[in-house]
Scaffold this active site. Structure first.
Site, PDB file in Angstrom:
ATOM      1  N   ARG A  86      32.133  41.553  51.312  1.00  0.00           N
ATOM      2  CA  ARG A  86      31.608  42.403  50.252  1.00  0.00           C
ATOM      3  C   ARG A  86      32.626  43.458  49.863  1.00  0.00           C
ATOM      4  O   ARG A  86      32.782  43.804  48.697  1.00  0.00           O
ATOM      5  CB  ARG A  86      30.288  43.065  50.674  1.00  0.00           C
ATOM      6  CG  ARG A  86      29.795  44.094  49.642  1.00  0.00           C
ATOM      7  CD  ARG A  86      28.390  44.577  49.928  1.00  0.00           C
ATOM      8  NE  ARG A  86      28.194  45.045  51.294  1.00  0.00           N
ATOM      9  CZ  ARG A  86      28.610  46.222  51.765  1.00  0.00           C
ATOM     10  NH1 ARG A  86      29.305  47.051  50.986  1.00  0.00           N
ATOM     11  NH2 ARG A  86      28.366  46.573  53.014  1.00  0.00           N
ATOM     12  N   TYR A 105      26.719  44.011  22.047  1.00  0.00           N
ATOM     13  CA  TYR A 105      25.880  42.944  22.601  1.00  0.00           C
ATOM     14  C   TYR A 105      24.501  43.505  22.929  1.00  0.00           C
ATOM     15  O   TYR A 105      24.376  44.625  23.440  1.00  0.00           O
ATOM     16  CB  TYR A 105      26.563  42.376  23.836  1.00  0.00           C
ATOM     17  CG  TYR A 105      25.710  41.492  24.702  1.00  0.00           C
ATOM     18  CD1 TYR A 105      25.063  40.375  24.180  1.00  0.00           C
ATOM     19  CD2 TYR A 105      25.569  41.758  26.059  1.00  0.00           C
ATOM     20  CE1 TYR A 105      24.284  39.556  24.978  1.00  0.00           C
ATOM     21  CE2 TYR A 105      24.800  40.951  26.868  1.00  0.00           C
ATOM     22  CZ  TYR A 105      24.146  39.852  26.315  1.00  0.00           C
ATOM     23  OH  TYR A 105      23.380  39.061  27.119  1.00  0.00           O
ATOM     24  N   ASP A 132      35.003  46.689  25.615  1.00  0.00           N
ATOM     25  CA  ASP A 132      34.596  45.325  25.924  1.00  0.00           C
ATOM     26  C   ASP A 132      35.385  44.408  25.000  1.00  0.00           C
ATOM     27  O   ASP A 132      35.156  44.355  23.794  1.00  0.00           O
ATOM     28  CB  ASP A 132      33.094  45.149  25.697  1.00  0.00           C
ATOM     29  CG  ASP A 132      32.595  43.768  26.112  1.00  0.00           C
ATOM     30  OD1 ASP A 132      33.401  42.812  26.140  1.00  0.00           O
ATOM     31  OD2 ASP A 132      31.387  43.625  26.372  1.00  0.00           O
ATOM     32  N   LYS A 141      32.945  33.865  29.832  1.00  0.00           N
ATOM     33  CA  LYS A 141      33.324  33.357  28.520  1.00  0.00           C
ATOM     34  C   LYS A 141      34.737  32.768  28.546  1.00  0.00           C
ATOM     35  O   LYS A 141      35.000  31.819  29.265  1.00  0.00           O
ATOM     36  CB  LYS A 141      33.169  34.475  27.489  1.00  0.00           C
ATOM     37  CG  LYS A 141      31.849  35.240  27.573  1.00  0.00           C
ATOM     38  CD  LYS A 141      30.620  34.354  27.527  1.00  0.00           C
ATOM     39  CE  LYS A 141      29.314  35.107  27.334  1.00  0.00           C
ATOM     40  NZ  LYS A 141      28.931  36.020  28.400  1.00  0.00           N
TER      41      LYS A 141
END
Length: 394
Positions: free
Chosen positions: A60, A113, A186, A211
């Protein structure tokens, strides 16, 4: 022009994309001779101290596969630090939650978005008391006017989803610098191949690796790259300890694999998208096409200035009814109706029909036309794609 025209790193972009993550496993580095870095699935590593101390203790907090990808992402963006997250939204939410205190002020471009918009309004504003202010960031003066002494972050998406609007990253970066405010971008729609936010003046570049970076529609992930040490430390703590939303080793492998073909894919995406955009622009059932590579796009000059290419995303307004749009979608054979983007396959989406929340939430920021159609143009044969559209359009 592509980013390979500018030697902004030790190696040009295509070389970095193919080999940036490798060196760690070579024998002279204390590893094996793997050409491809192995997937380290172990959740924990044998503890050592002194000369025998390990770089990684618990996955982690740090994992060799993730570390290799994070270095690769940083190199591609020209930043000092990279972080890989469990999703694009995890990357965005970690950035916001790490940098904006409860009761603070956040400025966001008004075309974002829908998931980002809902994060900012439903959670950050309503639950944390943050003053979230949406502005039309196509005009940098609107950002400058909104900044005050409480502003903790300026956020922009460019090109935007799904309206394909642009923000002048360099101008907004100057405004952020003048006020000492972090500026995050972004850049998912452009990918690191066609846009370099950090070089333009942003402090943070964010991507949904789901993406274009992965490019094969088989991994969910997100990335943040920054060249600011303080910002990195805040984000890294949140990723590893505070929120624990890091990317899994196997997904790290998938993204690193996808990055190797990113330049070739993006060139093909752009070539196909330009052909599709020009076809749609001349069709009598298309009212308007939104693609920054077209001279008709109102921000074409800005796109040519701050992007080295126009990517594979476009939208258009259908001149007709929703019933006719449904018939058009049903008539397509190569374009798959789907909500994602950036994969090698072509996808098509009508937000008002497929994702109504995206349209309803658009009213809180930038209005999305009911007849808007968004296309993620893939890398199939462009003649086949154009013929599919011609046949299906009424």
């Amino acid at each position: 022009m592509t980013r390979d025209d500018d030697c902004f790193h030790e190696n040009r972009f295509k070389t970095l994309a193919v080999g940036a993550a490798e060196n760690a496993t070579r024998p002279d580095k204390g590893g094996t001779s793997d050409v491809i870095p192995p997937i380290h699935l172990s959740s924990t590593f044998e503890w050592g101290s002194g000369d025998n101390a390990n770089e990684h203790d618990y996955s982690r907090e740090s994992n060799p596969t993730r570390a290799a990808l994070e270095k690769q992402l940083a190199r591609l963006e020209g930043g000092e630090h990279g972080l890989a997250f469990a999703s694009g939204m995890a990357a965005i939410s970690t950035t916001v939650l790490s940098l904006v205190p409860p009761g603070g002020h956040l400025i966001s471009s008004d075309s974002v978005y829908s998931g980002t918009e809902r994060l900012l309004t439903d959670f950050v504003a309503n639950h944390l008391g943050v003053d979230v202010e949406f502005v039309d960031a196509r005009e940098p003066e609107n950002v400058a006017t909104a900044v005050d002494s409480e502003t903790a972050l300026i956020w922009a998406e460019t090109p935007t989803n799904p309206l394909i609007r642009l923000c002048d990253v360099r101008s907004i970066g100057d405004i952020a610098d003048d006020h000492g405010v972090p500026f995050g971008v972004d850049s998912t729609f452009a990918s690191p191949y066609f846009q370099a936010p950090l070089e333009l003046g942003a402090d943070i570049a964010v991507h949904s690796t789901t993406k274009y970076l992965n490019g094969h529609s088989d991994s969910i992930g997100g990335a943040v790259v920054t060249d600011n040490d303080e910002i990195f430390e805040n984000l890294a703590f949140s990723q590893r300890i505070g929120l624990g939303n890091m990317l899994s080793p196997f997904d790290c492998y998938l993204v690193a694999r996808g990055i190797k073909t990113l330049p070739a894919r993006m060139e093909h995406h752009q070539e196909n998208a330009m052909a599709v955009a020009r076809l749609l622009e001349t069709h009598d059932r298309v009212a308007r096409v939104y693609y920054p590579g077209l001279e008709s796009h109102p921000q074409h000059e800005l796109a040519a200035e701050q992007m080295s290419g126009y990517s594979g995303m476009l939208s258009f307004e259908f001149d007709g009814t929703l019933v006719e749009i449904e018939a058009f979608i049903d008539g397509l054979e190569l374009f798959t109706p789907g909500a994602s983007l950036g994969g090698v396959e072509s996808l098509i989406e009508v937000p008002s029909l497929m994702i109504p929340d995206e349209v309803s939430h658009g009213s809180a920021t930038a209005e999305i036309p009911e007849t808007l159609v968004r296309i993620s143009v893939g890398i199939e044969d462009v003649d086949d794609l154009c013929e599919d559209l011609r046949t299906a359009l009424p």
